[in-house]
Scaffold this motif. Structure first.
Motif, short mmCIF file in Angstrom:
data_model
loop_
_atom_site.label_atom_id
_atom_site.label_comp_id
_atom_site.label_asym_id
_atom_site.label_seq_id
_atom_site.Cartn_x
_atom_site.Cartn_y
_atom_site.Cartn_z
N ILE A 20 0.84 -1.19 0.00
CA ILE A 20 0.00 0.00 0.00
C ILE A 20 0.88 1.24 0.00
O ILE A 20 1.87 1.32 0.72
CB ILE A 20 -0.97 0.03 1.20
CG1 ILE A 20 -1.89 1.25 1.11
CG2 ILE A 20 -0.22 -0.01 2.53
CD1 ILE A 20 -3.06 1.23 2.08
N ASP A 21 0.53 2.21 -0.85
CA ASP A 21 1.17 3.52 -0.87
C ASP A 21 0.16 4.51 -0.30
O ASP A 21 -0.90 4.74 -0.90
CB ASP A 21 1.55 3.90 -2.30
CG ASP A 21 2.38 5.17 -2.38
OD1 ASP A 21 2.31 5.99 -1.44
OD2 ASP A 21 3.10 5.36 -3.38
N LEU A 22 0.49 5.09 0.85
CA LEU A 22 -0.44 6.00 1.53
C LEU A 22 -0.38 7.42 1.00
O LEU A 22 -1.22 8.25 1.35
CB LEU A 22 -0.16 6.00 3.04
CG LEU A 22 -0.49 4.71 3.79
CD1 LEU A 22 -0.05 4.82 5.24
CD2 LEU A 22 -1.99 4.40 3.71
N THR A 23 0.62 7.72 0.19
CA THR A 23 0.75 9.06 -0.42
C THR A 23 1.05 8.87 -1.90
O THR A 23 2.13 9.24 -2.38
CB THR A 23 1.90 9.86 0.25
OG1 THR A 23 3.11 9.08 0.19
CG2 THR A 23 1.58 10.17 1.71
N ALA A 24 0.10 8.33 -2.62
CA ALA A 24 0.35 7.85 -3.98
C ALA A 24 0.87 8.93 -4.92
O ALA A 24 1.70 8.67 -5.78
CB ALA A 24 -0.92 7.23 -4.55
N GLY A 25 0.36 10.17 -4.77
CA GLY A 25 0.82 11.24 -5.67
C GLY A 25 0.60 10.87 -7.12
O GLY A 25 -0.46 10.36 -7.50
N VAL B 164 -3.56 5.13 -1.88
CA VAL B 164 -4.35 6.12 -1.16
C VAL B 164 -3.86 7.51 -1.54
O VAL B 164 -2.66 7.78 -1.48
CB VAL B 164 -4.23 5.93 0.37
CG1 VAL B 164 -5.05 6.99 1.11
CG2 VAL B 164 -4.68 4.53 0.77
N GLU B 165 -4.78 8.38 -1.96
CA GLU B 165 -4.41 9.73 -2.37
C GLU B 165 -5.57 10.66 -2.03
O GLU B 165 -6.73 10.39 -2.38
CB GLU B 165 -4.08 9.79 -3.86
CG GLU B 165 -3.90 11.18 -4.44
CD GLU B 165 -2.86 12.00 -3.70
OE1 GLU B 165 -3.18 13.17 -3.37
OE2 GLU B 165 -1.75 11.48 -3.44
N GLN B 166 -5.27 11.77 -1.34
CA GLN B 166 -6.32 12.69 -0.90
C GLN B 166 -6.81 13.63 -2.01
O GLN B 166 -7.91 14.16 -1.93
CB GLN B 166 -5.84 13.51 0.29
CG GLN B 166 -4.66 14.43 -0.01
CD GLN B 166 -4.23 15.22 1.22
OE1 GLN B 166 -4.89 15.18 2.26
NE2 GLN B 166 -3.13 15.94 1.11
N ASN B 167 -6.00 13.82 -3.06
CA ASN B 167 -6.38 14.70 -4.17
C ASN B 167 -7.17 13.89 -5.20
O ASN B 167 -6.59 13.05 -5.91
CB ASN B 167 -5.13 15.31 -4.79
CG ASN B 167 -5.42 16.29 -5.90
OD1 ASN B 167 -6.41 16.16 -6.62
ND2 ASN B 167 -4.55 17.27 -6.08
N PRO B 168 -8.47 14.12 -5.34
CA PRO B 168 -9.29 13.30 -6.25
C PRO B 168 -8.89 13.43 -7.71
O PRO B 168 -8.91 12.45 -8.47
CB PRO B 168 -10.72 13.80 -6.02
CG PRO B 168 -10.56 15.18 -5.44
CD PRO B 168 -9.30 15.15 -4.65
N ASP B 169 -8.50 14.64 -8.14
CA ASP B 169 -8.10 14.84 -9.54
C ASP B 169 -6.82 14.08 -9.85
O ASP B 169 -6.69 13.46 -10.91
CB ASP B 169 -7.91 16.33 -9.82
CG ASP B 169 -9.19 17.12 -9.69
OD1 ASP B 169 -10.28 16.53 -9.91
OD2 ASP B 169 -9.15 18.32 -9.36
N LEU B 170 -5.88 14.13 -8.92
CA LEU B 170 -4.62 13.43 -9.11
C LEU B 170 -4.84 11.92 -9.13
O LEU B 170 -4.25 11.20 -9.95
CB LEU B 170 -3.64 13.81 -7.98
CG LEU B 170 -2.21 13.29 -8.08
CD1 LEU B 170 -1.57 13.69 -9.40
CD2 LEU B 170 -1.38 13.82 -6.91
#
Length: 378
Positions: free
Chosen positions: A88-93, A111-117
């Motif tokens: 798992i990558d918690l800061t996928a970028g 996992v990525e908090q920016n939906p567009d990214l």
């Protein structure tokens, strides 16, 4: 953006001045010129940094996301270190590290908090034929709700504050690594974190007792990142690896703390001169490399080494040189100038001795225990 006409326009303008292009109106009603330039810039960066993405159908994120992404070279190196079932990558970028690090895993979660990214990464992975579970969520919320245990958790924390100034201490990163370290360790067998090359190794060892490995990764002698490996199973020993990718130099391996007990032998310049690569210099193992490689050190602060017989597996540059008198430096001659532990910088040296920069020969301005010296390549 994936419309054939738009993609043809992007490809036709890959070498166009982007500032001038931004002043023009977009020839397409549903795509702005800013969005077009973003894709052009992405392809320009990909050409050098991650050429595997130069395929039809790939989309690129804004400039900051491109800058924060690992290069393909460092990602490939890290991928060879990890192999198991669940990653798992918690800061996928932009997903460069995840793409390579997850190669030897069967289950992949991003996992990525920016939906567009995240949608850009989802599109690109579909184009590349790679599968994953994509989760649009802040990692703190994910960790709080997660019940699953992964084999490897990977993070590449953001290293800029709210004013976009660079930061590198663990508590200043986003996320704050110190605040979530227990949650990370309870979520995985192994935690891998990419950090700034500016971070202090002793500081890391002092605040994260779970570290069992530190890799200092340089590319063409430019230190790009520090990667740390954490586990609840560690035995208080930390192995360290100094790596210089895109060179034929060997990896220099040592145990954290060895430098404190290492003793360097000192001597005046002999036939061969050695300058460690920047990964070694970052590690600060100045006495240890003298002891392990059986080389004499010129001066406590010079970090230049010497021997009468050539050592072939040295992690850095090796020169055959001799000591010369400053009066024998011919005016308007051409040399590559190296200045280490010397009062003058290379530009000042060139001006003082009226010499040109470049060519195949070298001059090293430094100090031995007996005082200032000049070395000339043979």
């Amino acid at each position: 953006m994936l419309d054939k006409n738009i993609q043809n326009y992007i490809n036709a303008n890959l070498n166009t001045d982007l500032h001038a292009l931004l002043l023009k109106n977009s020839p397409f009603s549903d795509v702005s010129m800013h969005e077009i330039v973003q894709q052009i810039k992405g392809k320009q960066v990909a050409l050098k940094k991650f050429p595997f993405l130069l395929k039809e159908g790939i989309l690129f994120p804004p400039q900051l996301n491109l800058e924060q992404s690992s290069s393909e070279k460092t990602a490939v190196y890290k991928s060879a270190l990890l192999k198991s079932e669940k990653f798992i990558d918690l800061t996928a970028g932009f997903g460069i590290d995840a793409y390579y690090l997850s190669e030897n895993f069967n289950e992949i979660t991003l996992v990525e908090q920016n939906p567009d990214l995240l949608e850009i990464v989802r599109n690109n992975w579909n184009v590349l034929g790679k599968k994953a579970t994509f989760i649009n969520q802040k990692l703190e919320k994910f960790l709080a709700e997660n019940k699953e245990v992964f084999d490897v958790v990977y993070l590449d924390p953001a290293r800029r504050d709210n004013n976009r100034n660079k930061v590198f201490l663990l508590e200043d990163l986003s996320p704050d690594i110190l605040a979530i370290r227990e949650e990370l360790l309870s979520s995985a067998t192994q935690v891998v974190i990419k950090l700034s090359p500016l971070i202090d190794l002793k500081y890391l060892a002092s605040v994260l007792p779970a570290i069992f490995r530190i890799d200092i990764i340089a590319v063409k002698n430019d230190v790009k990142e520090i990667v740390i490996f954490l586990s609840n199973q560690k035995d208080n020993k930390i192995s360290c690896n100094c790596v210089n990718l895109e060179s034929d130099e060997p990896v220099f391996k040592f145990m954290f703390g060895e430098e404190e007990n290492a003793v360097a032998e000192y001597g005046e310049p002999e036939k061969y001169i050695y300058i460690p690569n920047n990964a070694i210099l970052k590690a600060g193992v100045f006495n240890l490399i003298s002891q392990k490689m059986r080389l004499k050190k010129l001066h406590p602060n010079s970090h230049i080494y010497t021997s009468d017989s050539q050592i072939n597996d040295f992690p850095g540059r090796v020169f055959e040189m001799k000591v010369i008198d400053a009066k024998k430096i011919q005016k308007k001659s051409q040399y590559n100038i190296i200045s280490k532990n010397y009062p003058l910088k290379p530009e000042e040296i060139k001006k003082k001795y009226n010499i040109k920069d470049g060519g195949e020969k070298y001059l090293i301005f430094t100090q031995s225990k007996k005082g200032k010296i000049i070395l000339k390549s043979v």
